[in-house]
Design an enzyme around this catalytic site. Structure first.
Site, PDB file in Angstrom:
ATOM      1  CG  ASP A  57      -1.775  -1.164   1.415  1.00 13.62           C
ATOM      2  OD1 ASP A  57      -1.342  -2.281   1.074  1.00 13.62           O
ATOM      3  OD2 ASP A  57      -2.893  -0.993   1.897  1.00 13.62           O
ATOM      4  CG  HIS A  89      -3.393   3.830   1.686  1.00 12.23           C
ATOM      5  ND1 HIS A  89      -4.686   3.906   1.214  1.00 12.23           N
ATOM      6  CD2 HIS A  89      -3.265   2.612   2.274  1.00 12.23           C
ATOM      7  CE1 HIS A  89      -5.327   2.775   1.508  1.00 12.23           C
ATOM      8  NE2 HIS A  89      -4.491   1.972   2.139  1.00 12.23           N
ATOM      9  CG  ASP A 136      -5.486  -0.401  -0.520  1.00  9.43           C
ATOM     10  OD1 ASP A 136      -6.334  -0.714  -1.377  1.00  9.43           O
ATOM     11  OD2 ASP A 136      -5.650  -0.593   0.694  1.00  9.43           O
ATOM     12  CG  ASP A 168      -9.434   6.133  -0.934  1.00 15.01           C
ATOM     13  OD1 ASP A 168      -9.775   7.203  -1.473  1.00 15.01           O
ATOM     14  OD2 ASP A 168     -10.073   5.081  -1.046  1.00 15.01           O
ATOM     15  NE  ARG A 169      -7.336   4.583   5.621  1.00 15.50           N
ATOM     16  CZ  ARG A 169      -8.223   4.806   6.577  1.00 15.50           C
ATOM     17  NH1 ARG A 169      -8.199   5.973   7.208  1.00 15.50           N
ATOM     18  NH2 ARG A 169      -9.133   3.921   6.896  1.00 15.50           N
ATOM     19  CG  ASN A 219      -9.220  -2.537   0.632  1.00 15.71           C
ATOM     20  OD1 ASN A 219      -7.990  -2.576   0.581  1.00 15.71           O
ATOM     21  ND2 ASN A 219      -9.865  -1.906   1.599  1.00 15.71           N
ATOM     22  CG  HIS A 220      -8.636   2.019   0.099  1.00 19.43           C
ATOM     23  ND1 HIS A 220      -9.321   3.081   0.636  1.00 19.43           N
ATOM     24  CD2 HIS A 220      -8.362   1.195   1.133  1.00 19.43           C
ATOM     25  CE1 HIS A 220      -9.442   2.923   1.939  1.00 19.43           C
ATOM     26  NE2 HIS A 220      -8.868   1.782   2.269  1.00 19.43           N
ATOM     27  CG  HIS A 265      -4.782  -5.152  -1.634  1.00 14.90           C
ATOM     28  ND1 HIS A 265      -3.766  -4.234  -1.450  1.00 14.90           N
ATOM     29  CD2 HIS A 265      -5.741  -4.817  -0.738  1.00 14.90           C
ATOM     30  CE1 HIS A 265      -4.113  -3.379  -0.507  1.00 14.90           C
ATOM     31  NE2 HIS A 265      -5.299  -3.716  -0.051  1.00 14.90           N
ATOM     32  NE  ARG A 279      -9.112  -5.751   6.751  1.00 18.63           N
ATOM     33  CZ  ARG A 279      -8.303  -4.689   6.727  1.00 18.63           C
ATOM     34  NH1 ARG A 279      -8.791  -3.504   6.449  1.00 18.63           N
ATOM     35  NH2 ARG A 279      -7.007  -4.812   6.976  1.00 18.63           N
ATOM     36  CG  HIS A 332      -5.963  -5.671   3.113  1.00 19.58           C
ATOM     37  ND1 HIS A 332      -6.701  -4.562   2.759  1.00 19.58           N
ATOM     38  CD2 HIS A 332      -6.856  -6.530   3.692  1.00 19.58           C
ATOM     39  CE1 HIS A 332      -7.967  -4.752   3.096  1.00 19.58           C
ATOM     40  NE2 HIS A 332      -8.080  -5.940   3.661  1.00 19.58           N
TER      41      HIS A 332
END
Length: 515
Positions: free
Chosen positions: A264, A266, A293, A296-297, A325-326, A374, A423, A450
């Site tokens: 990730d 991110h 990923d 995001d964030r 997943n993002h 992932h 989750r 992840h």
């Protein structure tokens, strides 16, 4: 240059060619065996139990203030053991929420609410957990209830408005789902004018060039905008290329011996550039695989994904991108990427990204030995590599969608077997599940991402499963290292690195518009 360290260890052999090895116990499980706090509450008076609970609560509050949410949740559990209260369950709910364990967060919020229906924070926790689980109607209900009890609660007003917006967006998407055509179909890049005032890099040739990519990276590093025309051109060419790829991509031996595997990132663009400074920029001699990923964030998600896509166009066989997943519209709405792209470009550009993400491969197999994914494995046994290859990833049916969710969302656990994920999507899978999948598919190791790891990586199950995470000091608060992985003929090498400075735009900056 930040501090860099390396670790090397032998590659695990395929189990079909070796005697089964012992499974090393999970470190956390070992720690729990030596728990020094095994005091039986029944041996204490009521006052003694309350005092002990308060002691644990103070420790947990300190962990929470230090953003050590997993430790906070563990210690709140000890406090609850001695004297359960609505406040303690609410606090543990918030800790679980921060750890993205939304089912656990919801369960604790429900218990808090049942214990004290007048406790305002329980409504907020219930609404927030439902919102994270994309139960928008339920979230809306609890935020409305909260506002009835406390009309001045501004955060609840903001989140109630978010729920209403998301419900409308979902209804609209469902209404057009059957007839939706590709956003790329009517994209007329040639009609987009580049103003004379634009002084940035230009992508005017049919094929992308190294000179353009290098200039683009330096340009956006200075927080300058790449022209929308060139953004759309990169997206369109990436779409045309990536949709031709199989759902599971096989990578040959020669490339495997050179490749660098990252987890990730991110939206931490400046940490991505640090990886390139440490390890070398992408090239045919320096291939990369980024394991999902990307967005995001972090508030530089656009810069990360446009850079990786540009390198994918430049080196199609030497830059590889797994879906995480993002790379999903719902997550992008919630965690900032939509807000960022709309702020920097437009809703139309975000729609192009969303459609492109649906076509990213879900897994890679390196040298017939390593599966890169992932999230993780599945809620049932017997899944084969061919089952993954057959997934229509852009529009999976219900059976295939279960596999997709697990590939994107699942996590390992120390206990054997399979369990529902906290989750709310995917599963927890045990070391026995990992070993069985590897043996049945003639593989030696799964490399996944992840999850944030303090050291930037985690090696489980005698090297049968490795987690790699490449966003150091995640969200500017976790204090973790980042890492990346290289593979040789007989060893695996993990390199760890620290975070670097970035411009003063905090994580989740663009998500605030949607909260």
């Amino acid at each position: 240059m930040t501090k860099v360290q390396t670790l090397e260890f032998p590659r695990r052999k395929k189990e079909s060619n070796e005697n089964p090895t012992s499974i090393q116990p999970d470190a956390a499980a070992e720690l729990n065996k030596d728990d020094k706090d095994k005091i039986d509450p029944s041996t204490l008076s009521k006052e003694g139990c309350i005092q002990k609970s308060d002691e644990f609560k103070a420790i947990a509050n300190k962990y929470f203030s230090e953003q050590k949410y997993d430790l906070a949740a563990e210690v709140y559990t000890k406090a609850i053991k001695f004297h359960p209260t609505a406040i303690l369950y609410s606090n543990r709910s918030f800790s679980n929420f921060k750890n993205e364990l939304y089912i656990n967060a919801l369960q604790d919020a429900q218990t808090s609410h049942e214990m004290d229906p007048t406790y305002i924070k329980a409504y907020y926790r219930l609404g927030s957990a439902h919102l994270a689980l994309r139960n928008y109607e339920q979230a809306k209900h609890f935020f409305k209830e909260l506002l009835v009890k406390n009309p001045k609660e501004n955060e609840a007003k903001i989140k109630l408005n978010l729920c209403v917006s998301l419900i409308k967006a979902k209804l609209f998407e469902d209404a057009i789902l059957i007839t939706t055509e590709s956003h790329f179909k009517d994209l007329d890049i040639n009609s987009m004018n580049v103003e004379e005032s634009y002084k940035g890099p230009r992508f005017d040739s049919e094929k992308i060039t190294k000179e353009f990519v290098e200039e683009m990276v330096q340009w956006i590093k200075q927080q300058k905008s790449l022209h929308k025309k060139y953004v759309c051109k990169i997206l369109k060419q990436s779409f045309d290329m990536i949709k031709q790829l199989p759902t599971l991509v096989d990578i040959d031996h020669e490339t495997t011996m050179k490749i660098t595997i990252c987890g990730d990132t991110h939206g931490q663009f400046y940490d991505l550039l640090n990886i390139f400074e440490i390890n070398g920029f992408p090239s045919e001699e320096k291939p990369y695989l980024f394991n999902g990923d990307f967005v995001d964030r972090g508030s530089f998600s656009f810069e990360i994904i446009i850079t990786l896509l540009a390198y994918k166009l430049l080196y199609p066989n030497h830059m590889h991108l797994t879906r995480g997943n993002h790379e999903t519209t719902d997550m992008n709405r919630f965690y900032g990427f939509q807000g960022e792209v709309v702020a920097k470009y437009s809703e139309m550009v975000f729609d192009l990204f969303s459609e492109l993400f649906n076509w990213f491969p879900l897994a890679f197999v390196l040298d017939n030995d390593f599966m890169i994914v992932h999230g993780g494995l599945f809620g049932k046994d017997g899944v084969t590599l061919d089952d993954i290859r057959k997934i229509e990833r852009n529009s999976p049916d219900s059976k295939e969608n279960e596999l997709v969710q697990c590939l994107l969302w699942s996590d390992p656990q120390s206990n054997p077997g399979i369990a529902p994920s906290s989750r709310g999507v995917g599963v927890y899978f045990g070391p026995d599940v990992t070993r069985r999948f590897l043996k049945e598919n003639n593989l030696c190791t799964i490399i996944r991402s992840h999850e944030v790891k303090e050291k930037g990586y985690q090696i489980d199950n005698d090297g049968a499963l490795i987690t790699v995470f490449s966003a150091p000091n995640y969200c500017d608060q976790s204090g973790n290292l980042g890492s990346f992985i290289n593979i040789t003929e007989d060893k695996i090498k993990i390199t760890t690195f620290e975070a670097v400075e970035h411009p003063n735009v905090p994580p989740m900056h663009y998500a605030k518009k949607y909260f």
